[in-house]
Design an enzyme around this catalytic site. Structure first.
Site, PDB file in Angstrom:
ATOM      1  CG  HIS A  80      -0.628   4.857  -1.894  1.00 37.34           C
ATOM      2  ND1 HIS A  80      -1.796   4.240  -2.269  1.00 37.34           N
ATOM      3  CD2 HIS A  80      -0.990   5.776  -0.955  1.00 37.34           C
ATOM      4  CE1 HIS A  80      -2.810   4.740  -1.588  1.00 37.34           C
ATOM      5  NE2 HIS A  80      -2.355   5.680  -0.782  1.00 37.34           N
ATOM      6  CG  ASP A  82      -1.905   0.409  -2.747  1.00 36.07           C
ATOM      7  OD1 ASP A  82      -1.192   1.424  -2.636  1.00 36.07           O
ATOM      8  OD2 ASP A  82      -2.366  -0.209  -1.759  1.00 36.07           O
ATOM      9  CG  ASP A 143      -6.240   6.885  -0.262  1.00 29.36           C
ATOM     10  OD1 ASP A 143      -5.021   7.037  -0.399  1.00 29.36           O
ATOM     11  OD2 ASP A 143      -6.750   6.319   0.724  1.00 29.36           O
ATOM     12  CD  GLU A 177      -1.044   4.203   2.349  1.00 30.99           C
ATOM     13  OE1 GLU A 177      -1.066   4.860   3.401  1.00 30.99           O
ATOM     14  OE2 GLU A 177      -2.090   3.840   1.749  1.00 30.99           O
ATOM     15  CD  GLU A 178      -5.256   2.741   0.645  1.00 33.83           C
ATOM     16  OE1 GLU A 178      -5.488   2.511   1.851  1.00 33.83           O
ATOM     17  OE2 GLU A 178      -5.462   3.834   0.114  1.00 33.83           O
ATOM     18  CG  ASP A 200      -1.634   8.784   0.903  1.00 37.27           C
ATOM     19  OD1 ASP A 200      -2.675   8.700   0.217  1.00 37.27           O
ATOM     20  OD2 ASP A 200      -1.259   7.887   1.680  1.00 37.27           O
ATOM     21  CG  HIS A 382     -10.277   3.576   2.093  1.00 38.22           C
ATOM     22  ND1 HIS A 382      -9.639   2.994   3.164  1.00 38.22           N
ATOM     23  CD2 HIS A 382      -9.305   4.199   1.381  1.00 38.22           C
ATOM     24  CE1 HIS A 382      -8.342   3.240   3.102  1.00 38.22           C
ATOM     25  NE2 HIS A 382      -8.115   3.980   2.016  1.00 38.22           N
TER      26      HIS A 382
END
Length: 410
Positions: A80, A82, A143, A177-178, A200, A382
């Site tokens: 992903h 994002d 990520d 995805e997030e 991922d 994150h």
């Protein structure tokens, strides 16, 4: 510098943060900036069947099968684009800490932002290796731009080296995805893979084919405001009733106290006043039966409070988000066996563990595309202390190529 790292350092400078508040897909238009970049690079390297969904921000492409492998299964690799809404990725300023010495890493001296070994003891696993870190003011974006970089490098390597055996490879890059909607508009039929892997995961060697069954729940509490001087027998304080609801849930099933296969109820947000209070929860369990029991308990707590305070005081809306992909993967364990074998051949120790979260692969598996999850080489996702190991990322690219070879003549 290895091409994987070159690609990664270029991609993390593109702001692709998704938004939980948005109602569109993609949730932020800036995700198209990376999508267009990837399309341009895929065209330049000679990839085939490039498709760019300009409405929803999906990118698909093909690496044609090498000679003699045209009848092999079509294998997909997906990441992903994002990054998490938790911390900004505007103006990411990465740097490489070479030959890490096992000590605290000063990310930003001016702002006294330090990544301490005491807080992140897994840093010691990377002594002598090279780490990509931030300046402490943003997340890094490993990520999942590490996964994007690894897939892109794999694609270019296979196109440049026709002697490397592989069947038809499909690659896909998704938005959002997030924020949990990355698979919403993924075109499984167009993608056309028999099997796929999401790239991922985290540390090198991670291999995951189990994840939580997940639901989102919104609690609405409707109270009655009366002047506190004359409130006896009349006031219904919605804030206190919401707190009472939380106390009815098993305290040991709070995510602060759970690990491994243990599920939880997580109070994610709480807002309101005496008249009306709203609480957002997420409900998780790897076991489908225990997951259903958790949802039933959640509803029964609301029923109890409605009997106590009057019907309609508490209204609950529970919506399933995704399910444990193990249900699907147990029918396709060759995906796990081949990934483990490829890791061992490369000197990587396989680390099979359940995902204490979700992945696009879970959704895709139930959409007809069996899709376990592979490592990327990143850690501390994150947040501002996110980092990625150069050697782990390079090895992950090798792993993708090795897995592709496993399916060349299957």
């Amino acid at each position: 510098m290895d091409k994987t790292i070159e690609n990664f350092l270029r991609y993390v400078k593109i702001d692709t943060q998704s938004s939980e508040e948005s109602t569109t897909i993609p949730s932020t238009m800036k995700q198209h900036d990376l999508a267009r970049q990837l399309v341009s690079e895929l065209e330049a390297m000679g990839a085939a069947e490039i498709t760019y969904d300009k409405e929803h921000c999906y990118v698909y492409a093909t690496i044609p099968a090498s000679a003699g492998c045209e009848k092999a299964p079509v294998l997909g690799f997906i990441s992903h684009m994002d990054t998490s809404p938790a911390v900004t990725d505007t103006n990411v300023n990465p740097r490489i800490v070479e030959n890490y010495d096992g000590k605290d890493i000063v990310l930003n001296a001016a702002e006294n932002i330090v990544m301490k070994v005491e807080d992140f003891p897994e840093l010691l696993h990377y002594m002598g290796q090279d780490l990509i870190v931030t300046d402490g003011t943003t997340l890094l974006g490993a990520d999942d731009k590490a996964g994007v970089a690894e897939i892109m490098t794999m694609a270019e390597t296979l196109l440049m080296h026709p002697e490397k055996k592989h069947g038809k490879i499909r690659i896909g890059f998704t938005p959002d995805e997030e924020v949990g909607v990355g698979a919403d508009h993924f075109d499984v039929k167009l993608f056309g893979a028999d099997y796929a892997y999401t790239v991922d995961g985290g540390a090198l060697g991670e291999l995951e084919y189990e994840n939580f069954n997940a639901a989102g729940a919104k609690l609405h509490v409707y109270g009655r405001s009366v002047h506190p001087g004359s409130a006896k027998g009349k006031m219904k304080n919605a804030i206190l009733i919401a707190q009472e609801f939380q106390k009815l849930l098993p305290v040991e099933q709070n995510p602060m106290y759970t690990e491994g296969y243990e599920g939880f109820f997580h109070l994610d947000a709480l807002s309101g006043n005496v008249e009306e209070t709203t609480a957002d929860y997420i409900i998780r369990d790897h076991n489908r039966q225990l997951f259903e029991q958790k949802k039933e308990l959640f509803m029964s707590c609301a029923d109890f409070l409605n009997r106590k305070y009057g019907e309609g005081t508490v209204v609950v809306d529970v919506k399933d988000s995704y399910y444990n992909m193990r249900e699907i993967m147990e029918q396709h364990m060759h995906l796990i066996d081949n990934a483990k074998a490829a890791m061992e051949e490369l000197g990587i120790e396989p680390k099979v563990s359940p995902i204490r979260g979700g992945t696009d692969g879970a959704r895709l598996s139930f959409m007809g595309l069996p899709c376990p999850n592979l490592c990327t080489g990143g850690e501390n996702y994150h947040g501002r202390y996110e980092y990625a190991c150069v050697q782990s990322m390079e090895k992950t690219t090798e792993l993708l190529i090795a897995i592709a070879a496993k399916y060349a003549n299957r």
